[in-house]
Design a protein around this motif. Structure first.
Motif, short mmCIF file in Angstrom:
data_model
loop_
_atom_site.label_atom_id
_atom_site.label_comp_id
_atom_site.label_asym_id
_atom_site.label_seq_id
_atom_site.Cartn_x
_atom_site.Cartn_y
_atom_site.Cartn_z
N ALA A 196 0.84 -1.20 0.00
CA ALA A 196 0.00 0.00 0.00
C ALA A 196 0.87 1.25 0.00
O ALA A 196 0.63 2.20 -0.77
CB ALA A 196 -0.94 -0.01 1.20
N VAL A 197 1.90 1.28 0.84
CA VAL A 197 2.79 2.43 0.90
C VAL A 197 3.53 2.60 -0.43
O VAL A 197 3.65 3.72 -0.96
CB VAL A 197 3.80 2.28 2.06
CG1 VAL A 197 4.86 3.38 2.01
CG2 VAL A 197 3.07 2.30 3.39
N ALA A 198 4.03 1.49 -0.99
CA ALA A 198 4.77 1.55 -2.25
C ALA A 198 3.91 2.05 -3.40
O ALA A 198 4.44 2.58 -4.38
CB ALA A 198 5.34 0.17 -2.58
N ASN A 199 2.60 1.89 -3.28
CA ASN A 199 1.69 2.33 -4.34
C ASN A 199 1.03 3.68 -4.05
O ASN A 199 0.04 4.04 -4.68
CB ASN A 199 0.61 1.27 -4.57
CG ASN A 199 1.12 0.10 -5.41
OD1 ASN A 199 0.97 0.09 -6.63
ND2 ASN A 199 1.71 -0.88 -4.77
N GLY A 200 1.58 4.40 -3.08
CA GLY A 200 1.08 5.72 -2.77
C GLY A 200 -0.27 5.72 -2.09
O GLY A 200 -1.03 6.68 -2.18
N LEU A 201 -0.58 4.64 -1.35
CA LEU A 201 -1.89 4.49 -0.72
C LEU A 201 -1.80 4.49 0.81
O LEU A 201 -2.66 3.93 1.48
CB LEU A 201 -2.57 3.21 -1.21
CG LEU A 201 -2.88 3.17 -2.71
CD1 LEU A 201 -3.32 1.79 -3.14
CD2 LEU A 201 -3.95 4.20 -3.05
N ARG A 202 -0.78 5.09 1.34
CA ARG A 202 -0.65 5.21 2.79
C ARG A 202 -1.87 5.96 3.35
O ARG A 202 -2.27 7.01 2.84
CB ARG A 202 0.62 5.97 3.16
CG ARG A 202 0.87 6.06 4.67
CD ARG A 202 1.95 7.08 4.98
NE ARG A 202 3.22 6.74 4.38
CZ ARG A 202 4.16 5.98 4.96
NH1 ARG A 202 3.92 5.47 6.17
NH2 ARG A 202 5.30 5.73 4.36
#
Length: 295
Positions: A196-202
């Motif tokens: 999620a973080v790697a995909n900009g979804l933090r």
């Protein structure tokens, strides 16, 4: 830094009947880097092969196979063969290219060129120990079903048995919603959060450790407008009542992880709870069902 390549082994489960395949495939997915299925037309059975490091956790493998045996009633015999490691990791990377799925998604491994793609939502992740890299037909079926749905603003979405979090990420990007993701495997919860973080979804995806519906936050966020459950046929049947109780009126569930031959069994369990079939996607031998709660 050059990675030290560990000795590898190939795990083989042979002569599996249809009904045992999903559980044993999930078992090997949990402990292996790559899994492949082969059908023997002559005997109408399946062989599953998985490659992993030979020094990997043996207790985890035994536990995963025991769980699969308990779920299916089929006690499969495991064969183990040493595997040549030289070049295997590179071949694995090459074998996981970008994957367009349906018309709105593109699954991209982290080693690929990070170029902009117009008209598709890019989901960046790698094939690994958490199930859900986009290669499997059940994952592809779920994303295909997702893109056809029109979710309301601020829709409440749950990804039950999230694995890598690929479905949660797909919903978050497509519908701009927050998603609660759960899994019974601590490693999968960690991987889903990292993806999620790697995909900009933090902040838009929260992953929790839970067995089925047994988590306070899952209950607190109900009722849901959309629930993903890409697990196995028998657990889907066992949790049909919980699913119906946690869906909002008019809410939908996308169910996967079942074979075409198991569709009627899963449908019957959910129809008894008042859910209706809205769509069936068949990517043989796997099926994806879209169910709706009346209202």
């Amino acid at each position: 830094m050059k990675r030290h390549i560990q000795p590898l082994e190939t795990l083989i489960l042979d002569q599996l009947p249809d009904e045992a395949v999903p559980a044993y495939e999930a078992a090997l997915q949990a402990v292996s880097a790559t899994v492949a299925l082969f059908r023997d037309e002559a005997t109408d059975t399946w062989r599953i092969e998985a490659v992993r490091e030979a020094t990997a956790d043996q207790d985890a493998l035994s536990a995963a196979l025991a769980l699969a045996a308990g779920l299916t009633g089929h006690d499969a015999t495991l064969a183990r063969n040493p595997t040549e490691a030289e070049g295997w990791l590179a071949r694995t990377v090459e074998a996981f290219p970008e994957q367009p799925i349906a018309t709105r998604f593109l699954v991209r491994p982290s080693h690929a060129e990070q170029r902009r793609v117009w008209g598709r939502h890019v989901l960046t992740l790698d094939a690994g120990l958490a199930f859900g890299s986009g290669e499997h037909s059940s994952t592809r079926g779920c994303l295909t079903a997702l893109e056809a749905l029109r979710l309301p603003p601020n829709a409440r979405v749950l990804d039950l048995g999230a694995g890598s979090g690929i479905l949660a990420m797909g919903a978050a990007k497509l519908a701009h919603v927050r998603v609660l993701a759960s899994d019974l495997d601590p490693w999968s919860v960690r991987v889903a959060e990292e993806n999620a973080v790697a995909n900009g979804l933090r902040g838009r995806i929260r992953a929790v450790l839970a067995l089925g519906w047994n988590h306070r936050e899952i209950h607190a966020r109900a009722p849901y407008d959309l629930v993903f459950a890409n697990i196995l046929a028998r657990p889907l049947c066992a949790m049909a009542k919980d699913l119906a109780q946690h869906l909002a009126p008019g809410g939908r569930a996308i169910l996967a992880g079942l074979l075409d031959s198991q569709v009627q069994m899963v449908l019957a369990a959910h129809r008894r709870q008042g859910l209706v079939l809205e769509r069936r996607i068949s990517l043989s031998p796997w099926a994806t069902l879209v169910l709706r709660r009346r209202g």
